[in-house]
Design a protein around this motif. Structure first.
Motif, mmCIF file in Angstrom:
data_model
loop_
_atom_site.group_PDB
_atom_site.id
_atom_site.type_symbol
_atom_site.label_atom_id
_atom_site.label_comp_id
_atom_site.label_asym_id
_atom_site.label_seq_id
_atom_site.Cartn_x
_atom_site.Cartn_y
_atom_site.Cartn_z
ATOM 1 N N GLN A 78 0.694 -1.135 0.000
ATOM 2 C CA GLN A 78 0.035 0.055 0.050
ATOM 3 C C GLN A 78 0.978 1.356 0.127
ATOM 4 O O GLN A 78 0.339 2.255 -0.486
ATOM 5 N N GLU A 79 2.038 1.093 0.655
ATOM 6 C CA GLU A 79 2.866 2.504 0.794
ATOM 7 C C GLU A 79 3.741 2.418 -0.953
ATOM 8 O O GLU A 79 4.594 3.373 -0.969
ATOM 9 N N GLY A 80 3.618 1.277 -1.587
ATOM 10 C CA GLY A 80 4.233 1.519 -2.908
ATOM 11 C C GLY A 80 5.293 0.871 -3.199
ATOM 12 O O GLY A 80 6.154 0.898 -4.113
ATOM 13 N N PHE A 81 5.947 0.205 -2.097
ATOM 14 C CA PHE A 81 7.018 -0.814 -1.976
ATOM 15 C C PHE A 81 6.899 -2.123 -2.197
ATOM 16 O O PHE A 81 6.120 -2.956 -1.404
ATOM 17 N N LEU A 82 7.004 -2.755 -3.212
ATOM 18 C CA LEU A 82 6.769 -4.036 -3.596
ATOM 19 C C LEU A 82 7.887 -4.992 -3.197
ATOM 20 O O LEU A 82 8.982 -4.930 -3.504
ATOM 21 N N PRO A 83 7.604 -5.892 -2.207
ATOM 22 C CA PRO A 83 8.642 -7.019 -1.748
ATOM 23 C C PRO A 83 9.069 -7.792 -2.972
ATOM 24 O O PRO A 83 8.461 -7.940 -3.963
ATOM 25 N N ASP A 84 10.276 -8.275 -2.546
ATOM 26 C CA ASP A 84 10.562 -9.360 -3.520
ATOM 27 C C ASP A 84 10.269 -10.901 -3.540
ATOM 28 O O ASP A 84 9.505 -10.771 -2.433
ATOM 29 N N ILE A 85 10.842 -11.541 -4.255
ATOM 30 C CA ILE A 85 10.062 -12.958 -4.135
ATOM 31 C C ILE A 85 10.650 -13.748 -2.891
ATOM 32 O O ILE A 85 9.920 -14.519 -2.064
ATOM 33 N N VAL A 86 11.776 -13.432 -2.403
ATOM 34 C CA VAL A 86 12.346 -13.904 -1.238
ATOM 35 C C VAL A 86 11.741 -13.531 0.050
ATOM 36 O O VAL A 86 11.342 -14.282 0.891
ATOM 37 N N CYS A 87 11.072 -12.446 0.140
ATOM 38 C CA CYS A 87 10.242 -11.872 1.260
ATOM 39 C C CYS A 87 8.857 -12.387 1.264
ATOM 40 O O CYS A 87 8.346 -13.182 2.153
ATOM 41 N N TYR A 88 8.241 -12.595 0.152
ATOM 42 C CA TYR A 88 7.071 -13.335 -0.062
ATOM 43 C C TYR A 88 7.265 -14.687 0.428
ATOM 44 O O TYR A 88 6.091 -15.263 1.087
ATOM 45 N N SER A 89 8.045 -15.288 -0.016
ATOM 46 C CA SER A 89 8.414 -16.737 0.157
ATOM 47 C C SER A 89 8.402 -17.026 1.647
ATOM 48 O O SER A 89 8.095 -17.751 2.305
ATOM 49 N N ALA A 90 9.237 -16.027 2.345
ATOM 50 C CA ALA A 90 9.144 -16.132 4.021
ATOM 51 C C ALA A 90 8.045 -16.089 4.570
ATOM 52 O O ALA A 90 7.773 -16.876 5.510
ATOM 53 N N ALA A 91 7.306 -15.089 4.052
ATOM 54 C CA ALA A 91 5.867 -15.023 4.622
ATOM 55 C C ALA A 91 4.934 -16.277 4.310
ATOM 56 O O ALA A 91 4.083 -16.657 5.245
ATOM 57 N N ILE A 92 5.183 -16.529 3.210
ATOM 58 C CA ILE A 92 4.298 -17.806 2.955
ATOM 59 C C ILE A 92 4.585 -19.141 3.852
ATOM 60 O O ILE A 92 3.722 -19.794 4.335
ATOM 61 N N GLY A 93 5.643 -19.039 3.858
ATOM 62 C CA GLY A 93 6.231 -20.330 4.683
ATOM 63 C C GLY A 93 6.141 -20.332 6.289
ATOM 64 O O GLY A 93 5.452 -21.045 6.816
ATOM 65 N N GLY A 94 5.894 -19.078 6.708
ATOM 66 C CA GLY A 94 5.413 -18.664 8.001
ATOM 67 C C GLY A 94 3.861 -18.960 8.310
ATOM 68 O O GLY A 94 3.607 -19.711 9.169
#
Length: 845
Positions: free
Chosen positions: A572-588
């Motif tokens: 929402q702030e306009g900063f798109l996380p990268d795939i590593v960040c997304y993967s960590a959240a999905i794993g969590g």
């Protein structure tokens, strides 16, 4: 002495055609004057010229001036050209040119156009020149080849290559001029500024097709463009053609010399200079300077010094700037001894060394010995600024040698205005005065203190800078803020940030990311988001590695939902996380059993323009398999193949494990077949172990053994886990004999079985009514110290097995012996149990 040619390794077929077209006699280049002829103007024309200039120079100008109206009918091309050449202002000339073009009965010819083009090119009025070139064609102005060449050179001198090409083609096509070799030479000279080799070669071929021969002025721009584009062999071929026809001059040599210097061919450049001497062609001062700079840049200071010596012998005066260049090269190469010799020579020639030269000499010293030697030579030339520079160099040497305390003491003496001779540095003992520190002085010591973990001492020094009026800088603020954040002193870093902004320094991306990292380590989601908003306003981006750190830390502590919300807020702030960040959240999310939410986040990745990679697919496939949703995992597997991703061995292993755990061994074996067909890599020991275990669970021991043999044939060695999976699997399938064979094979390979393997073998042999073999396994287990603890789940199984063995006549005595030896606990019977039977227990009596 004849000038020899350079050897060119490449074929010269193209240049053979040049040679055929080159004339044997030296060409004299036609010069196109902007004057249409050499005839003098009629006497009345001079009067008309003066009157027109007077009227146009007078302010305010009026086109309705009666005198100007009377002069209008008397305009001729000669008069207009003469007026244009006498104007000192290009604006007045352009204004007059425009006025003349609309006078009744008058029309510009090529000579007036050329006069105006010459004025505009000297004034660098590119837009006006572009319009002028278009007007020449529109007015259907006929011209001689020489006049066309002059106009082309005016346009080319300001880089209007496209306009030059267009003009040349238009005048040819419309019959306004028949270009000759001079016209083409001017065209080549202009287009070589474009750096388009293809364009120059195309024009050269066109010139040849029109029947025009090549001369010196044809080949010179060709040489220039080959040199500019780095086409070494072609440039040398053209140079050799110029040599063959005796057309070499100072300009040709200069082009090749500069090219050699740029290409790093310093030795060839020196060879060429010798050839120039043979031809009695001397380098000018500009060429000497260009080459010396080039040689130093290529770290050939030896050749630069030779050329510098030649320059002085040629009568050109050397100055401090040229010495500065050579000192720069010597100091960069750490040739201090040679630099000192040059320094003495410079002083002997009456040139005073400036701060730049002294600075290079001082900062090039890498140890105290070198600096002491240097100081003896330059001491009398040092002033206040160079003394500060010297102290800074001494501090650098001290900190590099680990003497941080001595460097700190020297800085303190400088701050307090105490004699620096008292600090204990030998080379400073002859200096009786004081030296003021500058920002660099503080920077050297503060940064070293930070690296040494002395944060408070560094902060104290930073405060002292303000007290003595020494300018702080962004780098010091950044390093101190980073030091505070690394020490988890975030509140102090916010205070220093506020001070930084109040001092007029703008925080950089490094400043804010240092603080962002600290917030992420603290798992402070609110603080991190607030700082992200500040970063967005100031045009900075949070570093992805810190985003990932926060996500991983939250997930590690079971706060995957907070991690999920943080990612949403970041987007929402306009900063798109990268795939590593997304993967960590999905794993969590998967770890806390929120598989559907993890799948939802996975689907959102592409919508945010961040395509999942194989690792991301593996994480979500693993989660689905753990949740017994293997069919959905298979769909994702097929999806990733459709998207062009190549599944890894780990991807296949996850699916195979999922199918095995769900009891669908046939689907698991199908995965193995697909794996062998694809280019995803060969099945590994994990693949085979999973399948062998799955086949045994499915009651297919023969297939498990067959797969075991296949694994060994393919060079995949079974590990300890594989052995234990097969052994326990065979036991469950009532094949303890085969299991025992692999058990012994495992031990022969030096692998130690876990307790449950012994238990499985003992139970299987007892089920087959083979107590002797069960006892042998029990004895091995006892001998290896693997007897289960009473709290172990295998304890009851072993206890019951011992009871059965003690009741069998073939094994009763050996069991009692083990009890007697204390290797296993004593068995006793206690009342209770199901169906009125006594329950055996083991005592340690």
């Amino acid at each position: 002495m004849a000038l020899s040619k350079f050897e060119v390794p490449a074929p010269r077929n193209f240049y053979n055609s040049i040679k055929e077209l080159c004339f044997g006699t030296k060409f004299e280049r036609p010069i196109c004057s902007n004057s249409q002829n050499n005839n003098t103007l009629p006497s009345d024309a001079f009067e008309i010229t003066d009157k027109i200039i007077s009227i146009f120079a007078k302010k305010p100008f009026s086109p309705n001036n009666p005198e100007l109206i009377d002069l209008s009918p008397k305009l001729t091309n000669k008069v207009v050209e003469n007026v244009l050449n006498k104007f000192r202002s290009w604006k007045l000339a352009n204004f007059f040119f425009a006025w003349a073009s609309v006078q009744h009965g008058y029309k510009h010819n090529i000579y007036t156009y050329n006069a105006m083009a010459s004025i505009l090119s000297r004034a660098r009025r590119i837009a006006s020149l572009r319009v002028l070139a278009q007007d020449v064609v529109k007015s259907r102005c006929f011209m001689s080849p020489g006049a066309l060449g002059f106009l082309i050179r005016c346009l080319g001198s300001v880089g209007l290559v496209e306009e030059v090409n267009m003009l040349f083609d238009q005048v040819k096509r419309e019959g306004l001029c028949v270009p000759n070799n001079y016209s083409y030479n001017c065209l080549l000279e202009a287009v070589c500024k474009s750096c388009s080799v293809d364009l120059v070669e195309m024009r050269l071929k066109e010139m040849h097709d029109c029947g025009w021969g090549y001369d010196k002025y044809t080949l010179t721009p060709l040489l220039q463009i080959y040199c500019n584009s780095g086409q070494f062999d072609k440039a040398l071929s053209v140079f050799n053609e110029i040599v063959d026809h005796g057309w070499v001059d100072e300009h040709v040599f200069y082009i090749l010399l500069v090219a050699f210097s740029k290409w790093g061919e310093v030795d060839k450049a020196c060879e060429l200079i010798e050839r120039m001497d043979d031809c009695n062609i001397r380098l000018n001062e500009k060429t000497f300077c260009v080459l010396i700079h080039g040689f130093v840049k290529k770290s050939r200071v030896d050749k630069a010094l030779q050329l510098f010596d030649k320059m002085k012998k040629s009568g050109f005066a050397s100055d401090a700037a040229m010495y500065d260049v050579i000192f720069g090269g010597l100091c960069k190469n750490k040739q201090l001894e040679m630099a000192l010799q040059l320094y003495l020579e410079m002083k002997g020639s009456g040139i005073t060394p400036d701060f730049g030269i002294l600075s290079k000499l001082i900062t090039s010293c890498s140890d105290e010995g070198e600096l002491t030697l240097l100081v003896k030579e330059i001491w009398e030339d040092m002033d206040v600024n160079t003394m500060t520079l010297l102290c800074n160099s001494i501090m650098r040497i001290l900190v590099s040698n680990g003497s941080i305390d001595q460097a700190y003491n020297l800085l303190q003496a400088m701050i307090k205005g105490e004699p620096i001779a008292d600090v204990g540095v030998e080379m400073l003992m002859i200096f009786k005065g004081t030296v003021s520190p500058n920002t660099t002085s503080f920077d050297i010591v503060i940064n070293t203190l930070l690296k040494d973990g002395k944060l408070d001492l560094a902060l104290s020094l930073f405060r002292e800078m303000t007290q003595i009026g020494c300018m702080q800088n962004v780098f010091l603020y950044n390093n101190l803020i980073d030091g505070l954040c690394n020490s988890n002193r975030l509140e102090e870093s916010y205070e220093l940030l506020r001070e930084m902004e109040e001092s007029g320094f703008k925080p950089t991306h490094f400043t804010l990311n240092s603080m962002f990292c600290c917030l992420c380590r603290r798992q402070d989601v609110v603080g991190a988001l607030n700082l992200v908003r500040k970063m967005r306003v100031q045009g900075h981006e949070p570093w992805v590695k810190h985003n990932t750190l926060l996500i991983k830390e939250l997930c590690k502590h079971g706060k995957a939902m907070e991690a999920f919300r943080f990612l949403t807020d970041m987007v929402q702030e306009g900063f798109l996380p990268d795939i590593v960040c997304y993967s960590a959240a999905i794993g969590g999310l998967i770890d806390i059993k929120r598989v559907d939410l993890a799948l939802e986040l996975f689907r959102e990745i592409c919508a945010h323009g961040c395509c999942p990679d194989v690792v991301a697919y593996n994480i979500i496939i693993s989660g689905l398999c753990k949740a017994q949703r293997v069919a959905e995992a298979e769909d994702l597997f097929n999806e990733m193949i459709t998207k062009g991703l190549i599944p890894s061995v780990a991807t296949y292993n996850l699916l195979i494990n999922g199918w095995c755990k769900s009891g669908n061994i046939d689907q698991a074996m199908l995965c193995l077949s697909r794996m062998l067909e694809k280019e995803s890599g060969s099945p590994n020991v994990i693949t085979y172990t999973t399948l062998i275990d799955g086949l045994c669970i499915a009651g297919r021991p023969d297939d498990a053994i067959m797969l075991w043999n296949e694994m060994e044939e393919k060079g995949c060695a079974p590990n300890r886990i594989t052995f234990m999976a097969l052994i326990t699997g065979l036991c469950k399938c009532d094949r303890p004999g085969a299991a025992l064979v692999h058990f012994h094979m495992m031990k022969e390979k030096g692998m130690k079985p876990d307790m449950f393997v012994f238990v499985a073998l003992i139970s299987a042999f007892l089920s087959e009514l083979n107590p002797p073999l069960a006892f042998e396994v029990l004895k091995e287990m006892v001998d290896e110290g693997n007897f289960p603890d009473p709290l172990d789940k295998n304890y009851l199984v072993v206890r019951d097995a011992i009871l059965k063995l003690s009741e069998d006549t073939r094994t009763a005595r050996p069991v009692k012996n083990l009890i007697k030896e204390g290797s296993i606990p004593t068995i006793s019977l206690s009342d209770g149990g199901n169906e009125g039977r006594s329950r055996p227990t083991i005592s340690s009596e």
